[in-house]
Design an enzyme around this catalytic site. Structure first.
Site, PDB file in Angstrom:
ATOM      1  N   LYS A  86      25.672  -5.203  -3.104  1.00 25.83           N
ATOM      2  CA  LYS A  86      27.128  -5.365  -3.279  1.00 25.83           C
ATOM      3  C   LYS A  86      27.888  -4.681  -2.153  1.00 25.83           C
ATOM      4  O   LYS A  86      29.093  -4.503  -2.230  1.00 25.83           O
ATOM      5  CB  LYS A  86      27.562  -4.756  -4.618  1.00 25.83           C
TER       6      LYS A  86
ATOM      7  N   ARG B   3       0.799  -1.221   0.000  1.00 28.89           N
ATOM      8  CA  ARG B   3       0.000   0.000   0.000  1.00 28.89           C
ATOM      9  C   ARG B   3       0.827   1.264   0.000  1.00 28.89           C
ATOM     10  O   ARG B   3       0.591   2.162  -0.806  1.00 28.89           O
ATOM     11  CB  ARG B   3      -0.821   0.092   1.283  1.00 28.89           C
TER      12      ARG B   3
ATOM     13  N   HIS C 145       5.325   6.261  11.496  1.00 21.62           N
ATOM     14  CA  HIS C 145       4.809   6.094  10.136  1.00 21.62           C
ATOM     15  C   HIS C 145       3.783   7.229   9.933  1.00 21.62           C
ATOM     16  O   HIS C 145       2.578   7.007   9.942  1.00 21.62           O
ATOM     17  CB  HIS C 145       4.132   4.721  10.033  1.00 21.62           C
TER      18      HIS C 145
ATOM     19  N   ARG D 235      11.562   3.820   3.561  1.00 23.41           N
ATOM     20  CA  ARG D 235      11.110   2.844   4.560  1.00 23.41           C
ATOM     21  C   ARG D 235      12.301   1.972   4.921  1.00 23.41           C
ATOM     22  O   ARG D 235      13.041   1.506   4.033  1.00 23.41           O
ATOM     23  CB  ARG D 235       9.983   1.977   4.008  1.00 23.41           C
TER      24      ARG D 235
HETATM   25  C1  NCD Z   1       2.118  -1.083   8.348  1.00 24.86           C
HETATM   26  C2  NCD Z   1       3.614  -0.917   8.323  1.00 24.86           C
HETATM   27  O1  NCD Z   1       4.308  -1.426   7.456  1.00 24.86           O
HETATM   28  O2  NCD Z   1       4.066  -0.208   9.195  1.00 24.86           O
HETATM   29  N1  NCD Z   1       1.531  -1.203   7.115  1.00 24.86           N
HETATM   30  C3  NCD Z   1       1.291  -0.082   6.363  1.00 24.86           C
HETATM   31  O3  NCD Z   1       2.168   0.705   6.087  1.00 24.86           O
HETATM   32  N2  NCD Z   1       0.043   0.132   5.933  1.00 24.86           N
HETATM   33  C4  NCD Z   1       1.652  -2.029   9.366  1.00 24.86           C
HETATM   34  C5  NCD Z   1       2.122  -3.442   9.320  1.00 24.86           C
HETATM   35  O4  NCD Z   1       3.062  -3.816   8.645  1.00 24.86           O
HETATM   36  O5  NCD Z   1       1.517  -4.238  10.051  1.00 24.86           O
END
Ligand code: NCD
Length: 326
Positions: free
Chosen positions: A97, A69, A147, A119
């Site tokens: 690498k 997502r 997040h 991320r």
């Molecule tokens: C979450 C995440 O990756 O922090 N998902 C997301 O971004 N919608 C929650 C999860 O991984 O459970």
């Protein structure tokens, strides 16, 4: 007809690493994103859901961890604003690498990017990148830390149904200990005046809750009739280094949202989940598909919210090019 007024604070937001980055008055910062999101929801509903706001800008996604997502949603958001997008896949890059993070960032920036969406499984990596980079950095999830865009889309989804969050009773249920979503949600929901209760077995709570403006409960059943929002989290087994619950079955028995439990929620209460959900664990398949379960709305709103965030970070300050004269 709507006409978007150019944001006077435009450009004030340099990076979005945590909810606190939205300014000294977090509620005002969230409101600003929410108001801008309204306009981008309207754009998303057009036959051609695209505006020229970020033409010539480049957004790169740097995902060191899996995502469906968040990654697709940032990409869609950037494209709807006419930005160019670059996708960095760690699995096929020179990181494999042994290239360092710093060299990777320098290389990407040398190609001329304006925003880096990152991320990573370690908390603090987006902040470290922001110290090196000239570009705007957006945290798309760092370890157990934060997040922020997930929290913003959650606020937007609740606001869409209830008007605002003030005084709303929200339970965040499940694996809070490993959840960056929970940390950002607590910061955002409480800034907007909601009352948040964390509901989990003691082992799935953070080691210390000092400074968290929340209540704690170990009993979901007693909470249900009082709730406006029941926010479920995934069991993040990939982050668990030890056995924190006796068994998944026992967890499901006490904390899984099944039909009987969902029936005890008030009629208009919302069920939310950041995804990916494990049907049959934190939520049953039947509850996942009920009308008050707004998981798909969360995903849909995620695109418009991320358009708003990208625009606040990168927009030229002269309007977003999609105004409708009214
Ligand atoms: C979450 C995440 O990756 O922090 N998902 C997301 O971004 N919608 C929650 C999860 O991984 O459970």
């Amino acid at each position: 007809m709507t006409r978007l007024v150019t944001n006077p604070r435009h450009g004030a937001l340099r990076n979005l690493l945590t909810i606190a980055d939205l300014g000294p008055d977090v509620a005002a910062g969230i409101d600003e994103v929410m108001n801008l999101t309204d306009s981008f929801v309207e754009v998303s509903e057009r036959t051609i859901p695209k505006v020229p706001a970020l033409r010539g800008r480049t957004v790169v996604s740097l995902f060191f961890e899996d995502s469906t997502r968040t990654r697709l949603s940032f990409e869609t958001a950037a494209k709807r604003l006419s930005a160019d997008t670059m996708n960095f896949s760690v699995a096929t890059s020179s990181v494999k690498k042994g290239e360092s993070l710093r060299d990777t960032i320098e290389t990407i920036e040398a190609m001329g990017v304006d925003a880096i969406v990152v991320r990573h499984s370690s908390a603090g990596v987006p902040l470290q990148i922001a110290r090196w980079a000239q570009s705007a950095v957006i945290n798309a999830g760092d370890g157990w830390h934060e997040h922020p865009t997930q929290a913003l889309l959650d606020c937007y989804t609740i606001r869409q149904r209830f008007g605002d969050l003030a005084g709303r009773r929200i339970a965040i249920v499940g694996d809070i200990r490993h959840s960056r979503v929970a940390r950002s949600d607590v910061a955002a929901f409480t800034a907007l005046g909601a009352e948040v209760t964390l509901v989990a077995p003691p082992t799935l709570l953070p080691p210390s809750l000092e400074g968290w403006p929340v209540k704690v409960s170990h009993d979901l059943d007693e909470m249900l009739p009082e709730l406006d929002v029941c926010y479920l989290l995934r069991m993040q087994r990939e982050r668990m280094t030890e056995a924190l619950i006796p068994s998944l079955r026992e967890y499901v028995t006490r904390f899984g949202l099944d039909a009987a439990r969902a029936d005890r929620l008030p009629d208009d209460a919302l069920v939310m989940h950041p995804g990916p959900m494990n049907r049959g664990v934190e939520i049953t398949a039947e509850v996942a598909d009920r009308p008050n379960t707004v998981i798909i709305d969360q995903v849909r709103n995620g695109v418009a919210v991320r358009m708003a965030v990208l625009f606040l970070l990168l927009g030229s300050g002269t309007g977003w090019g999609g105004e409708v004269e009214g």
